[in-house]
Enzyme design. Sequence first.
Site, short mmCIF file in Angstrom:
data_model
loop_
_atom_site.label_atom_id
_atom_site.label_comp_id
_atom_site.label_asym_id
_atom_site.label_seq_id
_atom_site.Cartn_x
_atom_site.Cartn_y
_atom_site.Cartn_z
N LYS A 59 0.84 -1.20 0.00
CA LYS A 59 0.00 0.00 0.00
C LYS A 59 0.88 1.25 0.00
CE LYS A 59 -3.86 -2.43 2.06
NZ LYS A 59 -4.54 -2.93 3.26
N GLN A 103 -4.59 -1.63 9.51
CA GLN A 103 -4.57 -2.96 8.89
C GLN A 103 -5.21 -3.99 9.82
OE1 GLN A 103 -3.43 -3.64 5.69
NE2 GLN A 103 -4.31 -5.67 6.05
N ASP A 126 -10.82 2.86 4.10
CA ASP A 126 -11.30 1.49 3.85
C ASP A 126 -12.82 1.42 3.70
OD1 ASP A 126 -9.35 -0.45 3.50
OD2 ASP A 126 -8.96 -0.67 5.65
#
Length: 289
Positions: A59, A103, A126
């Site tokens: 990422k 994460q 997200d």
Amino acid sequence: MSARLIDGNALARSIRDDVARRVAALAARPACAGGPVVPGLAVVLVGEDAASAVYVRNKVKDCGEVGIASTLDRLPADTSEATLLARIAELNADTKVHGILVQLPLPQHIDAHRVIEAISPAKDADGFHVGNVGQLVVGRPLFRPCTPYGVMRMLEHAGTRLDGAEAVVIGRSNIVGKPQALMLLAAGATVTICHSRTKDLAAHTRRADVLVAAVGRPNLVTADMVKPGATVIDVGMNRGADGKLCGDVDFAGVREVAGAITPVPGGVGPMTRAMLLVNTLEAAERSAG
Ligand code: NAP
């Protein structure tokens, strides 16, 4: 006849190129329009999970390639929930940060739900915050979860008709199955969600013009379960008995029946990565007005 391949690598590349162009435009904004803005993504990793470490590294690398500034907080596995929440509060207040990503999975002593809810909904790259889930439910999405968002872009690119189509989603997770179903519904499809308790899965999948498999079981979807000409999207990411990456769909068999199909690897995976960049860029564009 063999199905048309929906190439996630190629589509993700063109999306990343578009993101890079828009990032450059933001960075070149004249003072009279508010001045330059550099989109920023803050990634937080707690613990030593090997797969998560690879994901966050990718990422950060993706961000660098399109001109998005990124930071990576690597916190030890014994980080307390309070410390993590305090760090999120700092990132929420940091005007250089437009997107925040923690994460998952988190170590067991941390309540992942509480952590996601602590992220500002305006920076929730997200799209997992209940505020953003609610926006999706009422048809006014702000941040869309990256994987189903990427699937929608693939369907659009493939020219798959969704209005009035029968769509079947296998899987009902909060990060893939449920938001996928909502996005297909918003696009005019008649949507069925299947899961581990579904009786006679094949009876549902055989009706599908669009079939999305998001389960995590190699070869769950076989050729006899697919309607001839259907578009089949394989979200699954599994290790086969040979150690190779594979999806949920028996690719060799299903490609002989389907009209269009995504491969694994090179399908949904690169699109998920690309859509995180889109979400971060769009957050920066919104904050820049
Ligand atoms: P998850 O949270 O484990 O959810 C899996 C879903 O599959 C659950 O809803 C489960 O039903 C259902 N299921 C399990 N066995 C089934 C069966 N035999 N028949 C029908 N449904 C069944 O997984 P996830 O996070 O949604 O991820 C799904 C897969 O996508 C995994 O392989 C994951 O690695 C992959 N993935 C890929 C990407 C990408 O970028 N390519 C991104 C995210 C996830 P219940 O709810 O009843 O348990």
